[in-house]
Design an enzyme around this catalytic site. Structure first.
Site, PDB file in Angstrom:
ATOM      1  N   HIS A 161     -80.477  48.330  -9.868  1.00 54.79           N
ATOM      2  CA  HIS A 161     -81.395  47.433  -9.172  1.00 54.79           C
ATOM      3  C   HIS A 161     -81.552  47.898  -7.735  1.00 54.79           C
ATOM      4  CE1 HIS A 161     -80.723  43.879 -12.142  1.00 54.79           C
ATOM      5  NE2 HIS A 161     -81.634  44.734 -12.547  1.00 54.79           N
ATOM      6  N   LYS A 558     -84.435  31.417  -8.739  1.00 52.96           N
ATOM      7  CA  LYS A 558     -85.878  31.452  -8.449  1.00 52.96           C
ATOM      8  C   LYS A 558     -86.616  30.369  -9.226  1.00 52.96           C
ATOM      9  CE  LYS A 558     -88.299  35.077  -9.852  1.00 52.96           C
ATOM     10  NZ  LYS A 558     -89.489  34.671 -10.644  1.00 52.96           N
TER      11      LYS A 558
END
Length: 904
Positions: A161, A558
């Site tokens: 990532h 999120k």
């Protein structure tokens, strides 16, 4: 340059605590600042240094005081810079952050060495393996403690990532400067000290002249090679060193004389080259290449150790005779390679251990070079040979030789095998569904689309990797966004299509990844249905009913905000753990945590001790990514300390006292948690579900520009439309808010939730008694300490939504107020000396970079009105200016990431 000569003195009215810097660290920072100042003067000129110093003075003044005039003066100064000068100034501050970071890391190593030298053997730190073992002995007894040690597992999984903003070239320069700084601790003098200073100047000059930006995005294989550097530099030696220290402590005076009681409890995993969820650059061919590169590094390292050990183990047959098994091993080696064994026998005529180990080294080399006649088939075959040598040494009375370096090698083979890291495949459940739908519509698999053919090819790649390096090399298949048991069954169906009706399937451990709030709530129902699948039942029987479940921190945060996500994750873990016990399953929960607090970051050992009862049980697995890999594993001393802390917490989490504390607190404060969940989620939705929020978010943060930064091979978006945040990856979501100095993903909604509870005594009682709540509050405090409302206002002004601006700023102030109320502190980080010092030392300089970034954003955000009157030359000049502003912005993104020390 005197960047370090003035430590900011925070004003009490702004809620910042003052933390003194240790003299040794202050001296290191001052030295490096002076070296950088000289480099800037020599390479560009005194005028650059003057601009840097002027801006530095203004941002320090703004930090120390109420500061609005000083910030405005700093902005005015930046506006006088050309774009080229602004870039030079930004690069100067970025270099400074790299130097401060390495100085702090070096000081941390210095302190750890000092503590170890001064520590009493009977006084183990409370966050160590020793303390955990002592606690368990008192609570469950010696025999049960030994059983738990034998079952200990720590599984860090390296991911690609893209949260590491530094280039590999910059990281290499930093290592060299760190080594030079360490040399100075040896009290250098005279010519040696002068030479050290000369080398420092040369290395800092090289760091300054190295572009902070990659010219191209790294490929997945570049990411694999970056991970290999960490293995080569630290992990290969550190893991067995931790085992050794733990085992020596357990053995006491018998250390080196008795068989080890500590297992090789670390298993390294990797998504690098295997994670294809949203990354079209990761193909089946690349997965096989990644496995080959990793194996090359592992075998090279094992070969070197075996060769060194063979050369050193010169025990004579007259003093240390070999066993019959050792002689049989030697004879089997002679049959494999008579020319090699004859040559070794001539050099070691009466040294049975030396000659056997030298042949073992040759066989490891042959495995690496794919020499089938001499190569080992599997790592277990190598282990069998090493144990023959060890047992023979013990039988001959040479226990110290048996349990010294030879044991280190055995631990290394057990830990890394021939594959180095367990390569894990990840793919989105929707991709599987679409591939199966396409298969149902075509006459032949050859007629499939390129993407669907690639989905099938990955199973063939896994089979190939398993055949070459062993099943452990690639057996885990993670299904992103698992919503039903069918999502897991689809993997087996696809594997059968890929391999054909007759060929055996690769060994598959299909792992659900529950990411969204709804998926976390449905997790137990999905799992209950999944274990009825015949192939799942067959695999559970093969693994003694071991099951792995992954939890996503990023997307849940999120999805519903940090408070609700934290509580939902705790609840899901609790329910999954109880379900596993009810079904006689040995559960490993895999935590998809990031480095930033909005992605489950924060101290890992504290997080482990806050988990629900039976959700750890001596096994802990988590993702390690980006700057976290460098921070936790980049230096061997720090890596050893990190593993010690995590392993200690993993053992301690299952202590009856810890489990009783966590379950009792969760029950006591259940109603409070329910209220916080409801209110914080409502507040979060009021922001993110506001009409036009995605467009506003893209305006007030550098979210769009993050996609231009060549951090990693993975796209920043899953095909994001500006009208939706659903497909925005969690990493740029977190990265963008941290760059805007708002860090919204780490705290938004908590202030409203705490105020809704309102009972200060209850909240303080929860902070004292409930580790999950205390960890959340402390992490939010750390997150808020890196925010700055004055800088944040300037980012928010880039949009045209005063209603959303007010919502963010009000919640920031409310959360700060209530965190201080709950903790009983007068100022943020008042009792967090090390972190507080780090924030205090960097914040004014991050402010400088943020103001430069805002200037670049303002230039890029101006509406582009087409001007048909521009001739080609004028249009080219306009395009070049935009390109320069984009480059300036990207440089500040790197610099702010280095200053804040967490990106995503």
């Amino acid at each position: 340059m005197s960047l370090a000569n003035t430590t900011p003195q925070p004003d009490a009215d702004r809620g910042r605590a003052r933390h003194e810097m240790p003299d040794e660290l202050r001296a290191d920072v001052r030295l490096l600042g002076e070296v950088l100042g000289r480099v800037l003067t020599e390479s560009v000129g005194a005028d650059l240094l003057e601009d840097v110093e002027h801006l530095r003075a203004l941002t320090i003044a703004a930090y120390e005081e109420d500061g609005s005039d000083a910030i405005e003066a700093a902005e005015a100064l930046i506006d006088t810079f050309t774009v080229e000068r602004a870039e030079e100034v930004a690069r100067a501050f970025s270099c400074y952050f790299h130097l401060v970071n390495l100085a702090e890391e070096h000081h941390r190593v210095r302190v750890l060495h000092r503590r170890e030298a001064e520590a009493s053997p009977d006084a183990a730190p409370t966050d160590s393996i020793q303390h955990a073992v002592e606690t368990l002995r008192q609570e469950v007894g010696e025999e049960e403690t030994a059983r738990r040690i034998a079952g200990l597992e720590f599984r860090p999984v390296l991911t690609a990532h893209p949260t590491e903003a530094r280039r590999r070239a910059v990281a290499a320069a930093i290592r060299r400067i760190t080594n030079l700084l360490a040399e100075r601790d040896a009290r250098l003098g005279g010519i040696t000290l002068a030479d050290n200073k000369r080398q420092l100047l040369a290395e800092v000059d090289g760091l300054w002249r190295t572009s902070p930006l990659r010219s191209t995005k790294p490929s997945p294989l570049d990411e694999v090679r970056t991970a290999m550097a960490t293995f080569d530099q630290t992990l290969f030696e550190v893991f067995p060193e931790v085992y050794r220290r733990f085992d020596d402590w357990l053995a006491g005076d018998d250390a080196g004389l008795v068989p080890p009681r500590v297992p090789s409890f670390v298993r390294l995993g990797s998504w690098i080259g295997g994670d294809r969820d949203g990354n079209p650059n990761v193909t089946a061919s690349l997965t096989k290449q990644a496995a080959a590169i990793a194996s090359e590094h592992a075998l090279h390292a094992l070969e070197a150790v075996a060769l060194r050990l063979g050369r050193a183990l010169t025990l004579d047959a007259s003093t240390t005779p070999g066993s019959s098994a050792l002689e049989a091993l030697w004879q089997s080696q002679r049959l494999l390679a008579e020319d090699v064994t004859d040559e070794i026998a001539q050099r070691s005529p009466n040294e049975p251990y030396r000659r056997v180990l030298l042949v073992i080294a040759e066989r490891i080399k042959a495995t690496r070079l794919r020499n089938a006649d001499l190569a080992y088939d599997l790592a277990d075959d190598l282990l069998a040979d090493l144990r023959v040598v060890q047992e023979s040494l013990v039988a001959a009375g040479a226990a110290r030789a048996a349990f010294a370096d030879l044991q280190q090698l055995i631990w290394q083979v057990e830990t890394f095998g021939f594959h180095l890291a367990e390569l894990e495949v990840r793919q989105h459940s929707q991709v599987h569904r679409e591939t199966l739908a396409e298969i149902a519509e075509v006459d032949s698999l050859d007629d499939l689309s390129e993407r669907s053919r690639e989905v099938l090819e990955v199973f063939r790649a896994m089979a190939s990797v398993q055949a070459r390096y062993g099943v452990a090399a690639a057996r885990r298949y993670i299904v992103s966004f698992t919503t039903s048991a069918e999502d897991l069954a689809n993997v087996y169906t696809l594997a059968r299509h890929a391999m054909g009706p007759e060929a055996p399937l690769p060994v598959l451990d299909v792992i659900p990844l529950f990411e969204t709030f709804a998926d976390l709530q449905a997790s137990v129902d999905v799992l209950d249905a999944a274990i009825t699948h015949p192939l799942v039942q067959e695999r559970l029987a093969q693994t003694d009913r071991r099951l792995e479940v992954m939890l996503g921190y990023s997307d849940s945060s999120k999805d519903v905000g940090p408070v609700s996500a934290t509580l939902a994750l705790y609840d899901a873990q609790s329910r999954i753990a109880q379900w596993a016990r009810d079904n006689a399953l040995t559960l490993t929960l895999f935590h998809g945590r990031g480095g930033a607090l909005g992605r489950g970051g924060g101290p890992a050992n504290r997080a482990i001790l806050a988990q629900p009862p039976h959700s750890v049980d001596g096994r802990f697995k988590l993702t390690e990514q980006g700057e976290v890999i460098a921070a936790r594993y980049g230096h061997p001393v720090i890596a050893a300390r990190h593993i010690d802390q995590v392993a200690g917490a993993t053992l301690l989490a299952s202590a009856p006292s810890i489990e009783a504390r966590n379950s009792g607190a969760a029950e006591e404060f259940a109603a409070m948690a329910e209220r916080m969940d409801e209110v914080s989620r409502e507040r979060f939705f009021a922001l993110v579900k506001s009409p036009g929020f995605p467009q506003w978010f893209a305006q007030v943060t550098p979210q769009e520009e993050i996609g231009l930064l060549p951090l990693g091979s993975r796209p920043a978006k899953r095909g994001l439309s500006i009208n939706s945040l659903d497909d925005l990856r969690a990493i740029p979501w977190v990265f963008a808010w941290s760059q805007a100095r708002i860090n919204l993903t780490g705290w938004f909604g908590l202030g409203t939730a705490l105020r809704a509870v309102g009972d200060v005594e209850q909240l303080r009682r929860a902070y004292a008694r409930w580790p999950l709540f205390a960890t959340m509050i402390d992490n939010v405090e750390m997150s808020l300490a890196k925010t700055d409302d004055r800088i944040a206002r300037r980012y928010l002004a880039l949009g045209d939504r005063p209603d959303l601006d007010a919502l963010v700023l009000e919640e920031m102030a409310l959360t700060r107020e209530w965190v201080l109320i709950v903790t009983g502190k007068e100022r943020m980080l008042a009792n967090m000396r090390v972190l507080g010092r780090a924030v205090q030392m960097r914040s004014p300089y991050v402010d400088a970079l943020s103001l430069i970034q805002i200037r670049a954003l303002r230039g890029l955000r101006r509406p582009a009105e087409p001007d048909t009157t521009l001739d080609a030359e004028a249009q080219q000049a306009a395009d070049e200016r935009v390109a320069k502003l984009q480059r300036l912005l990207l440089i500040t993104l790197n610099g702010v990431a280095a200053g804040l020390q967490n990106t995503g």
